[in-house]
Design a protein around this motif. Structure first.
Motif, PDB file in Angstrom:
ATOM      1  N   THR A 100       0.846  -1.196   0.000  1.00  0.00           N
ATOM      2  CA  THR A 100       0.000   0.000   0.000  1.00  0.00           C
ATOM      3  C   THR A 100       0.884   1.249   0.000  1.00  0.00           C
ATOM      4  N   ASP A 101       0.285   2.380  -0.297  1.00  0.00           N
ATOM      5  CA  ASP A 101       1.020   3.643  -0.253  1.00  0.00           C
ATOM      6  C   ASP A 101       1.581   3.887   1.145  1.00  0.00           C
ATOM      7  N   GLU A 102       0.812   3.536   2.168  1.00  0.00           N
ATOM      8  CA  GLU A 102       1.269   3.724   3.545  1.00  0.00           C
ATOM      9  C   GLU A 102       2.443   2.810   3.879  1.00  0.00           C
ATOM     10  N   GLU A 103       2.377   1.553   3.432  1.00  0.00           N
ATOM     11  CA  GLU A 103       3.483   0.622   3.671  1.00  0.00           C
ATOM     12  C   GLU A 103       4.756   1.108   2.982  1.00  0.00           C
ATOM     13  N   ALA A 105       5.475   4.250   2.100  1.00  0.00           N
ATOM     14  CA  ALA A 105       5.931   5.486   2.754  1.00  0.00           C
ATOM     15  C   ALA A 105       6.695   5.172   4.041  1.00  0.00           C
ATOM     16  N   ARG A 106       6.180   4.254   4.862  1.00  0.00           N
ATOM     17  CA  ARG A 106       6.856   3.864   6.105  1.00  0.00           C
ATOM     18  C   ARG A 106       8.211   3.214   5.826  1.00  0.00           C
TER      19      ARG A 106
END
Length: 182
Positions: A100-103, A105-106
């Motif tokens: 995901t975009d969040e994964e 980014a992290r």
């Protein structure tokens, strides 16, 4: 007078070398983005200590093969490894092969080379290849370890670190130009 003779001989030598090698002056004057270097190491601990592989790579790996982009940050590598990945440095994806975009980014924020970049600036396209690299390996990604997309299969650990979107676009443009000039 001797100085001019040396310059003339040197110039003729360069021109002769170009003609004999099949290179053109434009080849010498232009940087090639689509060039890579292959490196190897016997053990993962040696490869990490020498800076060939990132710190998250676990001890116990052997027969390391790596291809790295000469003009960018893209890398692919494989090593023989049966163990587990470190929970502290790698994050398991919620869906295999589709971070995901969040994964992203992290993960990118945790890597020194990508920490100041937005995830959208980093491509998901692999431009490097090797005979040992499986087809569609990115679709098998189970973990993100910093900027590396990682999966394990058949006693091997595979990792891919993507390059910037702009770099990948430039490489694709260079490849298309080379193909059109054939």
């Amino acid at each position: 007078m001797n100085k001019n003779r040396y310059l003339a001989v040197g110039s003729l030598s360069i021109i002769s070398a170009l003609l004999l090698s099949g290179c053109s002056v434009s080849d010498l004057l232009s940087d090639k983005l689509d060039e890579s270097t292959t490196r190897t190491a016997e053990s993962s601990s040696e490869a990490v200590a020498n800076g060939l592989l990132p710190n998250w790579v676990p001890d116990g790996g052997t027969n390391i093969e790596l291809v790295q982009r000469n003009t960018g940050n893209e890398r692919i590598f494989v090593m023989d490894y049966e163990g587990k990945l470190s929970d502290g440095q790698c994050t398991t994806l919620s869906q295999v092969g589709d971070p995901t975009d969040e994964e992203l980014a992290r993960a990118y924020a945790s890597d020194p080379r990508t920490k100041d970049l937005e995830a959208e600036e980093i491509s998901t396209t692999r431009t490097l290849d090797a005979e040992w690299w499986p087809d569609n390996a990115q679709e098998r990604t189970t973990d993100l370890c910093g900027r590396f997309w990682v999966h394990q299969a058949d006693g091997k650990l595979y990792a891919f670190a993507p390059d910037l979107v702009a770099q990948v676009q430039a490489i694709e443009k260079e490849r298309a130009a080379a193909e059109n000039s054939k």
